[in-house]
Design a protein around this motif. Structure first.
Motif, mmCIF file in Angstrom:
data_model
loop_
_atom_site.group_PDB
_atom_site.id
_atom_site.type_symbol
_atom_site.label_atom_id
_atom_site.label_comp_id
_atom_site.label_asym_id
_atom_site.label_seq_id
_atom_site.Cartn_x
_atom_site.Cartn_y
_atom_site.Cartn_z
ATOM 1 N N LYS A 54 61.497 20.723 -29.649
ATOM 2 C CA LYS A 54 60.423 19.871 -29.637
ATOM 3 C C LYS A 54 59.717 19.528 -28.425
ATOM 4 O O LYS A 54 58.683 19.147 -28.522
ATOM 5 C CB LYS A 54 60.765 18.149 -30.450
ATOM 6 C CG LYS A 54 62.020 17.587 -29.593
ATOM 7 C CD LYS A 54 62.044 16.474 -30.697
ATOM 8 C CE LYS A 54 61.927 14.639 -29.700
ATOM 9 N NZ LYS A 54 63.927 15.189 -29.489
ATOM 10 N N CYS A 55 60.720 19.595 -27.559
ATOM 11 C CA CYS A 55 60.123 19.150 -25.834
ATOM 12 C C CYS A 55 58.820 19.879 -26.200
ATOM 13 O O CYS A 55 57.607 19.060 -24.828
ATOM 14 C CB CYS A 55 61.206 19.183 -25.484
ATOM 15 S SG CYS A 55 61.352 17.690 -23.651
ATOM 16 N N ASN A 56 58.955 21.377 -25.638
ATOM 17 C CA ASN A 56 58.101 22.052 -25.611
ATOM 18 C C ASN A 56 58.216 23.823 -25.900
ATOM 19 O O ASN A 56 58.811 24.627 -25.896
ATOM 20 C CB ASN A 56 58.378 22.044 -23.951
ATOM 21 C CG ASN A 56 56.475 23.048 -23.790
ATOM 22 O OD1 ASN A 56 56.040 23.602 -24.503
ATOM 23 N ND2 ASN A 56 56.273 23.366 -22.396
ATOM 24 N N VAL A 140 77.768 15.053 -37.332
ATOM 25 C CA VAL A 140 77.801 13.407 -38.213
ATOM 26 C C VAL A 140 77.245 12.548 -36.666
ATOM 27 O O VAL A 140 77.380 12.645 -35.711
ATOM 28 C CB VAL A 140 79.233 12.674 -38.394
ATOM 29 C CG1 VAL A 140 78.241 11.185 -38.728
ATOM 30 C CG2 VAL A 140 79.544 13.118 -40.236
ATOM 31 N N ARG A 141 76.353 11.805 -36.892
ATOM 32 C CA ARG A 141 75.727 11.698 -35.858
ATOM 33 C C ARG A 141 75.847 10.311 -35.761
ATOM 34 O O ARG A 141 75.102 9.243 -36.437
ATOM 35 C CB ARG A 141 74.152 11.393 -35.343
ATOM 36 C CG ARG A 141 72.690 10.880 -34.435
ATOM 37 C CD ARG A 141 71.617 11.892 -33.794
ATOM 38 N NE ARG A 141 71.241 10.549 -33.215
ATOM 39 C CZ ARG A 141 69.850 11.113 -32.870
ATOM 40 N NH1 ARG A 141 69.862 12.171 -33.554
ATOM 41 N NH2 ARG A 141 69.322 10.055 -32.843
ATOM 42 N N ILE A 142 75.910 9.419 -34.562
ATOM 43 C CA ILE A 142 76.053 8.698 -34.574
ATOM 44 C C ILE A 142 74.816 6.742 -33.670
ATOM 45 O O ILE A 142 74.618 8.261 -32.834
ATOM 46 C CB ILE A 142 77.242 8.185 -34.241
ATOM 47 C CG1 ILE A 142 78.393 8.776 -32.754
ATOM 48 C CG2 ILE A 142 78.972 8.000 -35.173
ATOM 49 C CD1 ILE A 142 79.448 8.374 -32.089
ATOM 50 N N GLY A 218 73.865 15.210 -26.371
ATOM 51 C CA GLY A 218 72.594 14.907 -26.646
ATOM 52 C C GLY A 218 71.810 15.583 -26.174
ATOM 53 O O GLY A 218 72.335 16.133 -25.230
ATOM 54 N N GLY A 219 70.354 14.607 -25.867
ATOM 55 C CA GLY A 219 70.015 14.413 -24.528
ATOM 56 C C GLY A 219 70.057 13.322 -24.022
ATOM 57 O O GLY A 219 70.547 12.831 -23.982
ATOM 58 N N GLY A 220 67.880 13.633 -23.228
ATOM 59 C CA GLY A 220 68.313 12.249 -22.545
ATOM 60 C C GLY A 220 68.016 12.223 -21.038
ATOM 61 O O GLY A 220 68.071 11.320 -20.435
ATOM 62 N N GLY A 257 66.461 18.395 -23.184
ATOM 63 C CA GLY A 257 64.708 18.722 -23.529
ATOM 64 C C GLY A 257 64.043 19.307 -22.250
ATOM 65 O O GLY A 257 63.732 19.747 -21.301
ATOM 66 N N ARG A 258 63.719 17.158 -21.880
ATOM 67 C CA ARG A 258 62.743 16.673 -21.002
ATOM 68 C C ARG A 258 62.867 17.566 -18.905
ATOM 69 O O ARG A 258 62.182 17.687 -18.588
ATOM 70 C CB ARG A 258 62.584 15.522 -21.283
ATOM 71 C CG ARG A 258 62.274 13.941 -19.513
ATOM 72 C CD ARG A 258 62.706 13.072 -19.200
ATOM 73 N NE ARG A 258 61.738 11.854 -20.962
ATOM 74 C CZ ARG A 258 61.005 12.251 -21.158
ATOM 75 N NH1 ARG A 258 60.078 12.714 -20.508
ATOM 76 N NH2 ARG A 258 60.777 11.535 -22.278
ATOM 77 N N ALA A 259 64.740 17.315 -19.383
ATOM 78 C CA ALA A 259 65.044 17.561 -17.726
ATOM 79 C C ALA A 259 64.997 19.058 -17.543
ATOM 80 O O ALA A 259 65.262 19.690 -16.438
ATOM 81 C CB ALA A 259 66.616 17.103 -17.690
HETATM 82 C C1 LIG Z 1 64.470 14.803 -28.500
HETATM 83 C C2 LIG Z 1 66.172 15.405 -28.868
HETATM 84 C C3 LIG Z 1 66.605 15.460 -27.528
HETATM 85 C C4 LIG Z 1 65.667 16.279 -26.291
HETATM 86 O O1 LIG Z 1 66.138 14.703 -26.299
HETATM 87 P P1 LIG Z 1 65.860 14.426 -24.310
HETATM 88 O O2 LIG Z 1 65.185 13.369 -24.261
HETATM 89 O O3 LIG Z 1 64.317 15.243 -23.616
HETATM 90 O O4 LIG Z 1 65.958 15.298 -23.534
HETATM 91 C C5 LIG Z 1 67.860 16.286 -28.538
HETATM 92 N N1 LIG Z 1 68.348 16.028 -29.558
HETATM 93 C C6 LIG Z 1 67.923 15.496 -30.773
HETATM 94 C C7 LIG Z 1 68.454 15.166 -31.752
HETATM 95 C C8 LIG Z 1 66.417 14.645 -29.960
HETATM 96 O O5 LIG Z 1 65.452 14.291 -30.947
#
Ligand SMILES: *Cc1c(COP(=O)(O)O)cnc(C)c1O
Length: 382
Positions: A54-56, A140-142, A218-220, A257-259
């Motif tokens: 989704k990021c790009n 399962v997402r927490i 995950g991301g972040g 995503g972002r990084a």
């Molecule tokens: C948006 C999203 C990401 C990417 O997050 P970034 O902050 O861009 O790294 C990864 N996993 C899930 C489930 C997301 O919704």
């Protein structure tokens, strides 16, 4: 982004300006930078790297990341799965949206053969199993605590720890494989948030007592806007350390995503009118610049003329986008040369993330000229 948008190759952003003299906005993709970033992640992250599409979702971006070693993709819709699969038939997609329509689940299971799905509620699990069967991995997402992330991604999705443990048991009861996932929030400025979430996940796993296939952290991971951002390596180290102490032997997944993509793209805009210290440009909050409207992220900029960078002392300008909505203005002032004028271009750097994928086309303004730049980025001024 539209598929009819022109896609062209250039040696530099200056080359774009000289050859196109664009009075329309241009989205610039730097595949070499994206590739390099992908390699850094694949080599540094202590597990499998999934790109969060989704990021790009642009095909140049997917291709460059794949060439940099990324073969797994975090997708949230059939359209994203289709884009990845069309371009990269060997890629492995995960359907990691916790709420999915029945039609999307049917297509994911029957057409694309997806085997990994995120859930955060028992009703979603029942829907998933009824459509996709039990030869799948249920992630399962927490929900994780809101730490030092610019964007919280647990306010909407994610089960509380006790509910997550129940969900794992229920998925196992169906005969599914199981896994755990979380997202600490986007542009997370504190590596320790990953350790805290991995501790939380450990407690959930212990309580459920089921065998897990993997832990998806995950991301972040943050991009280096002008904010003070800890180095990526400190995130990798924190995660590797928590893996060793809490999750030894467990395969890890990460979903940056972002990084991965922020640095690898820029948006080239043009000044169409200057009124004192107000600049009216041709992209804005309904276009590629939507994520920077509130000023939480501060991308670097430079002003350019055909001859090169505009020189001279800088002063703060207010920057308006092209639509007729008064809200179409960037909150932060941008420091640009005081002699900037109509016809000059402004390049916004670090615009690879949440930019072309978030355009609305409102008022008829859309950035659909997308070019690839073969080479490295030029320096930003402020
Ligand atoms: C948006 C999203 C990401 C990417 O997050 P970034 O902050 O861009 O790294 C990864 N996993 C899930 C489930 C997301 O919704």
């Amino acid at each position: 982004m539209t598929s009819s948008g022109r896609q062209l190759r250039f040696a530099s952003v200056g080359d774009v300006i000289r050859r196109l003299d664009p009075s329309y906005p241009v989205f610039c993709i730097f595949p070499d930078l994206l590739k390099e970033r992908a390699r850094t992640f694949v080599e540094g992250f202590p597990g499998t790297v999934l790109y969060a599409v989704k990021c790009n979702p642009h095909p140049y971006v997917l291709k460059a990341l794949n060439e940099g070693g990324i073969e797994h993709f975090d997708t949230a819709s059939i359209s994203e799965i289709a884009k990845v699969t069309e371009q990269l038939p060997e890629a492995h997609c995960y359907f990691n949206h916790p709420v999915k329509g029945r039609g999307a689940l049917e297509a994911a299971a029957d057409v694309y053969g997806i085997k990994d799905y995120v859930v955060d509620h028992p009703d979603e699990l029942e829907k998933l199993v009824a459509i996709a069967g039990t030869d799948i991995t249920v992630e399962v997402r927490i929900a994780t605590p809101k730490g030092k992330a610019v964007y919280d991604l647990s306010a909407k999705f994610g089960a509380a720890p006790d509910d997550a443990a129940e969900l794992l048991k229920r998925a196992q009861g169906h005969g599914c494989r199981t896994a755990l996932a979380f997202h600490v929030g986007s542009q997370c400025l504190d590596p320790a948030a990953f350790r805290v979430a991995m501790e939380m996940a450990r407690k959930v796993a212990d309580k459920a007592g089921v065998a897990l296939e993997y832990l998806d952290v995950g991301g972040g991971f943050p991009a280096s806007y002008k904010q003070d951002v800890p180095p990526l390596q400190s995130y990798f180290d924190t995660i590797a350390d928590a893996k060793e102490k809490l999750w030894a032997g467990m395969p890890l997944l990460g979903e940056p995503g972002r990084a991965l993509v922020a640095e690898g793209c820029s948006v080239l805009t043009q000044v169409h009118l200057r009124k004192g210290d107000d600049l009216y440009i041709n992209d804005g909050i309904y276009g590629c610049l939507s994520e920077i409207r509130d000023g939480d992220l501060d991308p670097p900029v430079r002003a350019i003329r055909k001859q090169g960078n505009v020189e001279g002392p800088l002063r703060p300008f207010r920057v308006f986008g092209p639509t007729c909505d008064s809200l179409d203005v960037l909150k932060l002032p941008f420091y640009l040369p005081e002699n900037i004028r109509e016809g000059d271009w402004i390049e916004f750097g670090l615009m690879g993330a949440y930019s072309i994928g978030m355009q609305t086309g409102f008022n008829g303004f859309i950035t659909d000229t997308i070019v690839r730049i073969d080479g490295m980025h030029e320096e930003f001024v402020s």
